[in-house]
Design a protein around this motif. Structure first.
Motif, mmCIF file in Angstrom:
data_model
loop_
_atom_site.group_PDB
_atom_site.id
_atom_site.type_symbol
_atom_site.label_atom_id
_atom_site.label_comp_id
_atom_site.label_asym_id
_atom_site.label_seq_id
_atom_site.Cartn_x
_atom_site.Cartn_y
_atom_site.Cartn_z
ATOM 1 N N HIS A 81 11.051 -17.137 4.704
ATOM 2 C CA HIS A 81 11.881 -17.568 3.251
ATOM 3 C C HIS A 81 12.149 -16.208 2.939
ATOM 4 N N HIS A 82 11.368 -15.216 2.593
ATOM 5 C CA HIS A 82 11.474 -14.036 1.897
ATOM 6 C C HIS A 82 12.808 -13.290 2.766
ATOM 7 N N MET A 120 16.228 -14.488 2.230
ATOM 8 C CA MET A 120 16.665 -14.245 0.940
ATOM 9 C C MET A 120 17.124 -12.713 0.988
ATOM 10 N N SER A 121 16.409 -11.907 1.643
ATOM 11 C CA SER A 121 16.904 -10.573 1.666
ATOM 12 C C SER A 121 18.275 -10.368 2.602
ATOM 13 N N SER A 136 20.471 -12.781 3.132
ATOM 14 C CA SER A 136 21.557 -13.605 2.512
ATOM 15 C C SER A 136 21.980 -12.694 1.290
ATOM 16 N N ALA A 137 21.066 -11.907 0.630
ATOM 17 C CA ALA A 137 21.490 -11.204 -0.465
ATOM 18 C C ALA A 137 22.329 -10.115 -0.064
ATOM 19 N N HIS A 191 21.384 -19.649 0.229
ATOM 20 C CA HIS A 191 20.729 -18.727 -0.784
ATOM 21 C C HIS A 191 20.393 -19.432 -1.805
ATOM 22 N N LYS A 241 17.376 -22.241 -0.894
ATOM 23 C CA LYS A 241 16.085 -21.522 -0.826
ATOM 24 C C LYS A 241 15.565 -20.995 -2.139
ATOM 25 N N GLY A 242 16.540 -20.368 -3.131
ATOM 26 C CA GLY A 242 15.887 -19.858 -4.462
ATOM 27 C C GLY A 242 15.480 -20.990 -5.194
#
Lengths: 123, 131
Positions: A22-23, A26-27, A29-30, A78, A81-82
């Motif tokens: 998950h983390h 996020m990285s 997609s960020a 993003h 998941k956020g």
């Protein structure tokens, strides 16, 4: 001395059962959004307020259409998941499961609607 | 034997304001979550506008009227501020994740960079999109 790597020790740990996936998503997609968003903001901000023909022509352009499609898909994943992270922090049980399903559903509906609109505008 | 009663498992407590005083690090962190989740509203409005454009000129006129009304302008200006805030806070997250900027002095300085930076980028964007 342990020969297990940090990653191996983290795998399948945590409440999610998916380790750092998950983390990491996020990285990834960020970083993708960091490249996509500035150009998209310019195009969207510039198109907003113009007449129908101009908007149709703007989003009918292949570059703009692909960029907008990417922004929609990546940002909605993003977001889902956020939002999941926020929901997991503050709720539990059926509320948690239901709200996570709702967040993902909203993300998919927004993505699908936007992609359909882009396809229609490109034709 | 399994406990017939469901166990009340702990959830993340709200500490801010009640047990901890407001600090740059905690406030700039919670704002990242608030802006990120609030932006779904901006995306729904934006996609509605795009959908209207795809459906036809008549429906587009309706969506465009709403989005370019004073309320629409206010919502999208705030969205712009939110997206730039979330953007810079996200970059800070990547910087933190790489193991940098975690000492208090730098972390607090980065908080100010995000807040001031987001306002500057919002104003710049509003100027640039006029051309």
């Amino acid at each position: 001395m342990r020969y297990l790597t940090d990653r191996k020790r983290a795998e399948r740990k945590g409440a999610s059962g998916t380790g750092t996936e998950h983390h990491w998503y996020m990285s990834v997609s960020a970083v993708a959004l960091a490249f996509l968003i500035p150009t998209f903001l310019y195009i969207f901000g510039h198109a907003l307020g113009h007449d129908h023909a101009t908007v149709k022509a703007t989003f009918g352009n292949p570059f703009v259409a692909i960029l907008t499609g990417l922004v929609l898909f990546v940002s909605m994943q993003h977001f889902a998941k956020g939002a999941q992270l926020m929901i997991e922090d503050y709720t539990q049980g059926s509320w948690r499961r239901g709200l996570i399903m709702l967040a993902y559903s909203v993300a998919y509906v927004v993505t699908a609607t936007g992609l359909w609109a882009l396809a229609k505008l490109a034709m | 034997m399994a406990d017939p009663k469901p166990i009340e498992r702990p959830i993340s407590p709200f500490m801010l304001g009640q047990y901890y005083r407001f600090q740059m690090t905690s406030v700039s962190s919670i704002l990242t979550r608030i802006t990120g989740n609030a932006l779904i509203g901006s995306f729904i409005l934006g996609v509605w506008w795009l959908l209207a454009a795809a459906v036809g000129p008549d429906y587009f006129a309706v969506a465009n009227w709403w989005l370019t009304s004073w309320l629409g302008d206010l919502i999208f200006t705030l969205s712009l501020l939110g997206i730039w805030y979330h953007y810079l806070a996200g970059l800070r997250h990547l910087y933190y994740d790489a193991g940098h900027g975690l000492d208090i002095e730098t972390a607090e300085k980065l908080g100010w960079v995000i807040i001031i930076g987001s306002v500057v980028l919002t104003v710049l964007t509003l100027i640039i999109i006029q051309f």
